[in-house]
Design a protein around this motif. Structure first.
Motif, short mmCIF file in Angstrom:
data_model
loop_
_atom_site.label_atom_id
_atom_site.label_comp_id
_atom_site.label_asym_id
_atom_site.label_seq_id
_atom_site.Cartn_x
_atom_site.Cartn_y
_atom_site.Cartn_z
N ASP A 40 0.83 -1.21 0.00
CA ASP A 40 0.00 0.00 0.00
C ASP A 40 0.86 1.26 0.00
OD1 ASP A 40 -2.59 -0.92 -0.21
OD2 ASP A 40 -2.66 -1.47 1.90
N VAL A 41 1.94 1.20 0.77
CA VAL A 41 2.83 2.35 0.83
C VAL A 41 3.40 2.63 -0.56
CG1 VAL A 41 5.07 3.08 1.69
CG2 VAL A 41 3.40 2.14 3.26
N GLN A 42 3.72 1.55 -1.27
CA GLN A 42 4.25 1.70 -2.63
C GLN A 42 3.22 2.36 -3.54
OE1 GLN A 42 7.43 0.35 -3.51
NE2 GLN A 42 7.13 1.68 -5.27
N LEU A 43 1.97 1.96 -3.36
CA LEU A 43 0.90 2.54 -4.17
C LEU A 43 0.77 4.03 -3.93
CD1 LEU A 43 -2.30 0.33 -4.09
CD2 LEU A 43 -0.84 0.89 -6.01
N ILE A 44 0.81 4.42 -2.66
CA ILE A 44 0.69 5.84 -2.33
C ILE A 44 1.82 6.59 -3.01
CG2 ILE A 44 0.80 7.57 -0.52
CD1 ILE A 44 -0.41 5.70 1.36
N ASN A 45 3.02 6.03 -2.87
CA ASN A 45 4.17 6.69 -3.45
C ASN A 45 4.00 6.84 -4.95
OD1 ASN A 45 7.03 7.47 -3.77
ND2 ASN A 45 6.99 5.57 -4.89
N ASN A 46 3.63 5.74 -5.61
CA ASN A 46 3.46 5.81 -7.05
C ASN A 46 2.52 6.93 -7.45
OD1 ASN A 46 5.07 3.66 -7.25
ND2 ASN A 46 3.48 2.17 -7.76
N SER A 47 1.40 7.00 -6.72
CA SER A 47 0.41 7.96 -7.16
C SER A 47 0.81 9.37 -6.78
CB SER A 47 -0.95 7.60 -6.60
OG SER A 47 -1.02 7.98 -5.26
N ALA A 48 1.39 9.54 -5.59
CA ALA A 48 1.77 10.89 -5.18
C ALA A 48 2.83 11.43 -6.12
CB ALA A 48 2.29 10.88 -3.74
N ILE A 49 3.80 10.60 -6.42
CA ILE A 49 4.88 11.05 -7.28
C ILE A 49 4.38 11.25 -8.70
CG2 ILE A 49 7.14 10.41 -8.21
CD1 ILE A 49 7.02 11.27 -5.20
N ALA A 50 3.53 10.33 -9.15
CA ALA A 50 2.98 10.49 -10.50
C ALA A 50 2.23 11.81 -10.59
CB ALA A 50 2.06 9.33 -10.82
N MET A 97 -4.48 9.91 -13.54
CA MET A 97 -5.76 9.83 -12.84
C MET A 97 -5.98 8.43 -12.29
SD MET A 97 -7.32 12.77 -13.26
CE MET A 97 -9.07 12.63 -13.41
N ASN A 98 -5.63 7.41 -13.06
CA ASN A 98 -5.80 6.04 -12.60
C ASN A 98 -4.88 5.72 -11.44
OD1 ASN A 98 -7.81 5.37 -14.30
ND2 ASN A 98 -6.49 4.55 -15.87
N GLN A 99 -3.64 6.19 -11.57
CA GLN A 99 -2.68 5.92 -10.50
C GLN A 99 -3.14 6.61 -9.23
OE1 GLN A 99 0.79 7.08 -12.58
NE2 GLN A 99 1.74 5.08 -12.34
N LEU A 100 -3.66 7.83 -9.39
CA LEU A 100 -4.16 8.54 -8.22
C LEU A 100 -5.28 7.77 -7.56
CD1 LEU A 100 -4.38 12.37 -8.89
CD2 LEU A 100 -3.29 11.17 -7.01
N ALA A 101 -6.15 7.22 -8.41
CA ALA A 101 -7.27 6.45 -7.86
C ALA A 101 -6.77 5.29 -7.03
CB ALA A 101 -8.15 5.95 -9.00
N GLN A 102 -5.76 4.58 -7.54
CA GLN A 102 -5.21 3.45 -6.79
C GLN A 102 -4.53 3.92 -5.52
OE1 GLN A 102 -2.80 0.66 -8.84
NE2 GLN A 102 -4.06 0.64 -10.66
N GLY A 103 -3.79 5.03 -5.66
CA GLY A 103 -3.06 5.58 -4.51
C GLY A 103 -4.01 6.00 -3.41
N MET A 104 -5.13 6.59 -3.79
CA MET A 104 -6.10 7.03 -2.78
C MET A 104 -6.63 5.83 -2.01
SD MET A 104 -6.38 10.19 -2.81
CE MET A 104 -4.80 10.49 -3.49
N ALA A 105 -6.89 4.75 -2.75
CA ALA A 105 -7.38 3.55 -2.09
C ALA A 105 -6.33 3.03 -1.12
CB ALA A 105 -7.73 2.49 -3.13
N GLY A 106 -5.06 3.04 -1.55
CA GLY A 106 -3.96 2.60 -0.67
C GLY A 106 -3.86 3.51 0.54
#
Ligand code: ADP
Length: 607
Positions: free
Chosen positions: A153-163, A329-338
């Motif tokens: 989950d932490v990885q997901l947040i990172n991916n989306s925040a950085i993206a 937008m998709n990455q953000l969606a996943q990151g938000m869920a994480g």
């Protein structure tokens, strides 16, 4: 929105790095767009039949930006000959690409810190948080869940925040920049092209919200895989003994397969975004080319070759950032869920916390008293129903009773693994809830049935938590625990690394090591849950002697299974169904022929 703010707060420590990275990204983007402006004179220089001559520059204003710009370029070219102009343009082009890439790399350089920094910080915070949670939280299922929070989950947040940060300084400026260029060259055409954008946007947000939902399922699936994995690997000995490998493999396959299915579904739909955007964009471009082409063919257009190519080029270039924006937008969606899940763990209130003004306790001199203690776990009925008991300093107090009577629960309350539901536990007259947890537990040594050893050297296992341990004390502790002999016979003595959970040692050796650990800590109060599994006679004697040494000079509360401990106890509490049903010494209790103690004693020791 609150979640976004929370993520941003975690990015805050890296604001300088992110700031520089974003600035570099922005400059790189500018260089990228500027190369396009070069196209106009390039084309016109090479393909114009007449070479430009100097012309009067019109007054500069927003309205005639195009004319002003074109005249500037025209005059720039007119002031030199065709071949020199070509050379200058070539040098400029190389220069621009050089700087574009230089800044792009600068961006990556600084971004790496922010990117990995937020991962590190969130993992650290989560792990620290987990250490504050009460014991009851760590069931097998939750262990898997917690691991997947920390790892994926932490990885997901990172991916989306950085993206998002990347995209914010890369895509919108490009989109805006190209839009301006397009409007300047031909605003009517551009307006038409933009009518199609809302349609694309709508489709993209639909996909993003779906991805967000599905990604929740994916993370749950990872949590289950981790749980199965952790449980399976930790109990490999049992698995092999029961020959349940196939059963375990099937369990794993089920979870693995479910992850696979969900992932494929998500991948397929989230990857829909780029092709949809691109196809729609190409449609727009083609319509425009067709319109422009018609105009040029019919002689209604005043566009130069250079302008025409620049317009098409700008349109095509704009597709890239639009496409990326959709992905973001998709990455953000996943990151938000994480993020929701990670913050969910962060927001769990730890149960056992120090009260304000909690006192630090330094010593234990008088007694521990259970004062009408009642307790129930979150799930289930009352386990302790009004326990009164007393453990005086220096005593050995044994707790006995049938399985499930509440013995472990009772002793777990003393170091505050759980807090009483009603009643009080007093230590030297102070309610233990008024003491700091750290100082309270500092007074206690705990030896449990399950001897947990860490995968490190024997020395570090005995002096657990003390990197600069005193070797002499370690040796003394090992000797008192009857462990020294076998330790020095191992390959590297005290520096021998024992395998995962101490599998390289025998059961008795493991027990003696964990006794040595308690002796090394040298706590005034000892809580001992004697192992029920019997060892071979020799090992049993060694362990028994070690326990006697351990209890020497301390106050001990023992969940007793050994006859020797019971006989030695100053007082025995017989617990049944959450109540104290008998109290006394071994001899006193045996006098009651029909008592529970006599029955247990006869059953256990087959007398
Ligand atoms: P004993 O040590 O005497 O065998 P325990 O104190 O382990 O008994 O258990 C007493 C009762 O509390 C049992 O009914 C058991 O199922 C229940 N229990 C023990 N641990 C938990 C827990 N973490 N959550 C819910 N119930 C529990």
């Amino acid at each position: 929105m609150k979640i976004v703010l929370r993520i941003l707060r975690h990015l805050l420590p890296y604001k300088v790095h992110l700031g520089i990275a974003s600035l570099a990204m922005f400059i790189s983007t500018l260089f990228n767009m500027a190369t396009m402006v070069l196209i106009i004179p390039f084309i016109d220089t090479l393909f114009s039949k007449e070479y430009p001559t100097l012309q009067p520059v019109p007054e500069f204003s927003l309205g005639n930006l195009k004319d002003w710009g074109l005249t500037q370029i025209n005059n720039g070219m007119a002031s030199t000959d065709q071949s020199t102009a070509l050379q200058i343009l070539c040098v400029l082009l190389v220069g621009m690409f050089f700087f574009k890439n230089l800044f792009a790399y600068t961006q990556t350089w600084f971004m790496a810190i922010g990117e990995q920094g937020i991962i590190r910080d969130l993992r650290q915070m989560l792990y620290e948080k987990m250490n504050t949670l009460s014991l009851s939280y760590f069931t097998e299922e939750k262990k898997g869940m917690l691991m997947s929070r920390i790892i994926s989950d932490v990885q997901l947040i990172n991916n989306s925040a950085i993206a998002a940060v990347n995209s914010f300084f890369r895509d919108p400026p490009q989109i805006i920049g190209y839009t301006v260029v397009l409007f300047v060259i031909d605003w009517q055409l551009t307006l038409m092209a933009f009518l199609l954008i809302p349609t694309t946007g709508f489709i993209l947000t639909k996909i993003a919200s779906w991805v967000r939902r599905e990604s929740g399922l994916l993370q749950e699936s990872i949590a289950r895989i981790t749980a199965v994995l952790d449980e399976g690997l930790s109990s490999m000995r049992i698995v092999k003994a029961f020959r349940t490998e196939k059963f375990e493999i099937a369990k794993f396959r089920k979870e693995n397969q479910s992850y696979f299915r969900t992932f494929v579904r998500i991948k397929r739909s989230s990857e829909l975004a780029p092709p949809i955007t691109e196809t729609l964009s190409v449609l727009v471009v083609v319509i425009i080319i067709w319109f422009m082409g018609e105009n040029i063919l019919s002689g209604n257009s005043s566009m130069t070759n250079g302008l025409f190519v620049a317009y098409i080029f700008a349109l095509l270039q704009m597709m890239q950032p639009l496409k990326y924006f959709g992905q973001t937008m998709n990455q953000l969606a996943q990151g938000m869920a994480g993020a929701q899940r990670v913050f969910g763990v962060m927001d769990i209130e730890p149960r056992i916390v120090d009260r304000p003004n909690a006192a630090t306790v330094e010593s234990f001199t008088d007694r521990i008293s259970f004062d009408n203690v009642r307790f129930h776990y979150d799930t289930g009925d009352e386990v302790l129903s009004g326990i009164n008991a007393e453990i005086r300093a220096g005593e050995v107090v044994a707790v006995v009773g049938p399985s499930g009577a509440g013995k472990s629960t009772m002793v777990d309350l003393v170091p505050r693994f759980f807090d009483v539901t009603e009643g009080r536990i007093l230590l030297d007259g102070m309610d233990i809830r008024d003491l700091t947890v750290e100082s309270l537990r500092g007074l206690m040594g705990i030896v449990t049935q399950e001897t947990f050893l860490f995968n490190t050297t024997i020395r570090e296992n005995i002096a657990y938590g003390e990197p600069e341990a005193d070797m002499e004390r370690i040796r003394e502790a090992a000797k008192a625990a009857n462990a020294h002999e076998f330790i020095i016979e191992t390959e590297n003595g005290y520096d021998t690394v024992i395998g995962d959970r101490g599998v390289k040692l025998s059961g008795g050796q493991r027990q003696r090591l964990s006794i040595a650990r308690a002796i090394y800590k040298n706590p005034p109060i000892l809580i001992l849950d004697e192992a029920t599994s019997s060892l071979d006679t020799e090992s049993e004697l060694l362990v028994q002697k070690a326990i006697e040494n351990l209890m020497e000079g301390r106050t001990s509360i023992v969940i007793a299974h050994r006859l020797s401990t019971i006989q030695k106890a100053d007082r025995i509490y017989v617990i049944d169904d959450g109540r104290v049903v008998e109290t006394g010494t071994h001899r006193e209790l045996l006098e009651n022929q029909s008592g529970l103690y006599t029955k247990l004693y006869q059953m256990q020791f087959q007398l």
